[in-house]
Design an enzyme around this catalytic site. Structure first.
Site, PDB file in Angstrom:
ATOM      1  N   HIS A 130      55.000 -43.191  64.979  1.00  0.00           N
ATOM      2  CA  HIS A 130      56.040 -43.411  63.972  1.00  0.00           C
ATOM      3  C   HIS A 130      55.912 -44.869  63.522  1.00  0.00           C
ATOM      4  CE1 HIS A 130      60.186 -44.088  62.535  1.00  0.00           C
ATOM      5  NE2 HIS A 130      60.295 -42.785  62.435  1.00  0.00           N
ATOM      6  N   ASP A 207      57.148 -44.883  73.522  1.00  0.00           N
ATOM      7  CA  ASP A 207      58.186 -44.555  72.553  1.00  0.00           C
ATOM      8  C   ASP A 207      58.686 -43.148  72.892  1.00  0.00           C
ATOM      9  OD1 ASP A 207      59.552 -43.484  70.418  1.00  0.00           O
ATOM     10  OD2 ASP A 207      58.118 -44.112  68.886  1.00  0.00           O
ATOM     11  N   GLN A 210      61.323 -39.008  70.747  1.00  0.00           N
ATOM     12  CA  GLN A 210      61.286 -37.548  70.610  1.00  0.00           C
ATOM     13  C   GLN A 210      61.104 -36.831  71.938  1.00  0.00           C
ATOM     14  OE1 GLN A 210      62.029 -35.979  67.909  1.00  0.00           O
ATOM     15  NE2 GLN A 210      61.846 -37.585  66.379  1.00  0.00           N
ATOM     16  N   LYS A 233      69.256 -39.120  68.688  1.00  0.00           N
ATOM     17  CA  LYS A 233      68.344 -37.967  68.761  1.00  0.00           C
ATOM     18  C   LYS A 233      68.626 -37.132  70.007  1.00  0.00           C
ATOM     19  CE  LYS A 233      64.706 -40.253  66.210  1.00  0.00           C
ATOM     20  NZ  LYS A 233      64.560 -39.736  64.846  1.00  0.00           N
ATOM     21  N   CYS A 371      57.735 -40.832  58.297  1.00  0.00           N
ATOM     22  CA  CYS A 371      57.494 -42.194  58.798  1.00  0.00           C
ATOM     23  C   CYS A 371      56.261 -42.236  59.677  1.00  0.00           C
ATOM     24  CB  CYS A 371      58.698 -42.742  59.562  1.00  0.00           C
ATOM     25  SG  CYS A 371      60.149 -42.918  58.553  1.00  0.00           S
TER      26      CYS A 371
END
Ligand code: PMP
Length: 413
Positions: A130, A207, A210, A233, A371
C-alpha cells in the site's frame, strides 16, 4: 492425544444484528457492504463505548488530578494493555497509539530510519505495498541517501521468494513488508521473511492493516521489530491505530513530534524525553477512539478468531468459485494463501463503471488502484473492482454480487 475441539461455527445472522448499519437500506435496497478492506463497520459495542465515554467519562488523560481524568487515564492505559494482549506483545510499553497504520509507519521512518540510514543503505519493501508502506520510505530515502528496493511479484500476485532472498544484501537495513495485500488478498509468509532478514541483522516492520481483521496475530511468533495496524479496519473507530515496537529499539529512538505528554522535563533551552511509549505520543491523544478500539478488540475476541477465519475462508472460496463461472470476468490476485479480498475485472468495462452499476443495487465495493499503484503497473492494468469480505457477510450477499456483475455485463453488452 485428543484433537482440540472444533470452534463452534459462526452464527452470521446473529452477529449481523450487532452491526446497526447492516440493516440500512441504500438506494431503496438492502445494503450489501463489501468494502471492508477500505474500512469495516462498527458493532454496537464500539458505538456504545465511544458514546458512553463522552456521556459519562470524558476528560483529558495523564494531566488531571480529578476523578474523571483519573478514570479516563486508567481506561486509556487499559487499552494499551489490551492491544498488547491482542498482538501478544511482551508488554504494554511496546505499544504506541497512533492515528493508524500510516502514522505508525511514518513514525518509524522519521524516528528510527531517519537517524539510522546512511547513503547507499537499502530499504527492502515488496511490489505489493500500500502507498503508506512505500511513500514514507521514499521520503526517508530522499532525506538520508538510502535506496528503496522492492521484491517482485508473480502474475498470481505472490511474492517471488527466490528474488527476495537475493535482495537481502549487506546493504539492507530494513525490511518493510505487508502482511496481507489490500489489492490482491495475498497473505505473505512474514514469519519466514522476518527470520531470513534477522539472519542478516536487518530490522523488520510488518504492515498489519489487512491482517489484524482476519488472522490472529502474534508479533513475538512473527518475530518482527515493528508491527502497525489501524483500528478502523478491525471494527473500531477511525483515527486510531497502534505501533508495536521492540522495547530496545523504541528505547533508543528519538521523538518525532514534540509537545505535551512526551517530555520528562522542559526548560526554555532544552527538553528531555519521557520513556516510550509516551515519548511518541505528543499532545492530547485520541482518547475516545482508543476506548472504542479496546471495545472492538474485545468484540473480535468474543466472536473468536477461529470461527471468523473458518467463515471467511468459506465465503472467499464460495465467491471465488462463483466468479470463476462468470463469463468475461477475470480474477486479479490468485495467490494460494489469500485473505477475503476478491479483486476482479469485467471485460470491456472500467472498474469504476462496475462499481457504479453495483451501487445502484445497494452493493458497496471499491474500484480503483487501491493505493497500490505499483501492483496495477506490474499487472498491466489501471485499476480493479474489489469486493472485500468481513465475517458478517453472507453467501446471499455473494449471490447478490454475482447477480450485480451479471447485470454489469448486460448493461455494457
Ligand atoms: N496498509 C494496507 C495494506 C492498507 O490496506 C491500508 C489501508 N487501506 C493502509 C496500510 C493504511 O491504513 P490507514 O489508512 O488506516 O492508515
Amino acid at each position: 492425544m485428543t484433537a482440540p475441539a472444533a470452534a463452534p461455527p459462526l452464527d452470521v445472522d446473529r452477529v449481523r444484528q450487532d452491526f446497526p448499519i447492516l440493516s440500512e437500506r441504500v438506494r431503496g435496497k438492502p445494503l450489501v457492504y463489501l468494502d471492508n478492506a477500505a474500512t469495516s463497520q462498527k458493532p454496537r459495542a464500539v458505538i456504545d463505548a465511544v458514546s458512553r465515554f463522552y456521556a459519562t467519562e470524558n476528560a483529558n488523560v495523564h494531566r488531571g488530578v480529578h476523578y474523571l481524568s483519573e478514570r479516563a487515564t486508567v481506561a486509556y492505559d487499559e487499552v494499551r494493555a489490551r492491544v498488547a494482549r491482542f498482538l501478544n506483545a511482551p508488554s504494554p510499553e511496546t505499544i504506541v497509539f497512533t492515528r493508524g497504520t500510516t502514522e505508525a509507519i511514518n513514525l518509524v521512518a522519521q524516528s528510527w530510519a531517519r537517524g539510522t540510514l546512511r547513503p547507499g543503505d537499502e530499504i527492502l519493501v515488496t511490489g505489493m505495498e500500500h502507498h503508506s508502506n512505500l511513500v514514507p520510505w521514499q521520503l526517508v530515502a530522499a532525506q538520508t541517501g538510502a535506496v528503496v528496493r522492492a521484491v517482485p511479484i508473480t502474475d498470481a500476485g505472490e511474492l517471488d521468494l527466490r528474488a527476495f532472498d537475493g535482495l537481502l544484501t549487506d546493504r539492507t537495513r530494513l525490511l518493510a513488508a505487508v502482511h496481507v495485500s489490500n489489492a490482491l488478498g495475498t497473505i505473505n509468509p512474514v514469519r519466514w521473511m522476518v527470520s531470513r532478514a534477522h539472519e542478516r541483522g536487518i530490522v523488520t516492520l510488518i504492515d498489519g492493516a489487512q491482517s489484524v481483521p482476519h488472522l490472529p496475530v502474534d508479533v513475538q511468533a512473527i518475530g518482527c521489530d515493528f508491527f502497525a495496524f489501524s483500528g478502523h479496519k478491525v471494527f473500531g473507530p477511525t483515527g486510531v491505530g497502534a505501533l508495536y515496537g521492540r522495547a530496545e529499539l523504541l528505547e533508543g529512538m528519538p521523538p518525532w513530534q514534540g509537545g505535551g505528554d512526551m517530555i520528562e522535563s522542559v526548560t526554555l533551552e532544552h527538553s528531555t524525553w519521557a520513556r516510550p511509549p509516551a515519548r511518541f505520543e505528543a499532545g492530547t491523544p485520541m482518547i475516545a477512539e482508543v476506548i472504542g478500539l479496546g471495545a472492538a478488540l474485545d468484540y473480535v475476541e468474543t466472536i473468536g478468531h477461529a470461527p471468523i477465519g473458518t467463515w471467511e475462508e468459506e465465503l472467499l472460496a464460495y465467491a471465488t468459485e462463483r466468479f470463476r463461472g462468470l463469463d468475461g470476468v477475470r480474477l486479479v490476485g490468485t495467490a494460494r494463501e489469500k485473505a477475503s479480498v476478491l479483486s476482479f475485472l469485467v471485460e470491456g468495462v472500467h472498474p469504476h463503471d462496475v462499481g457504479a452499476v453495483l451501487d445502484d443495487d445497494g452493493i458497496a465495493i471499491r474500484a480503483g488502484h487501491h493505493c497500490a499503484q505499483p501492483v496495477m503497473r506490474r499487472l498491466g492494468i489501471p485499476a480493479t473492482a474489489r469486493a472485500s469480505f468481513a465475517f458478517y457477510n453472507t453467501r446471499d450477499e455473494v449471490d447478490a454480487l454475482v447477480r450485480g456483475v451479471e447485470r454489469v455485463r448486460r448493461v455494457f453488452a
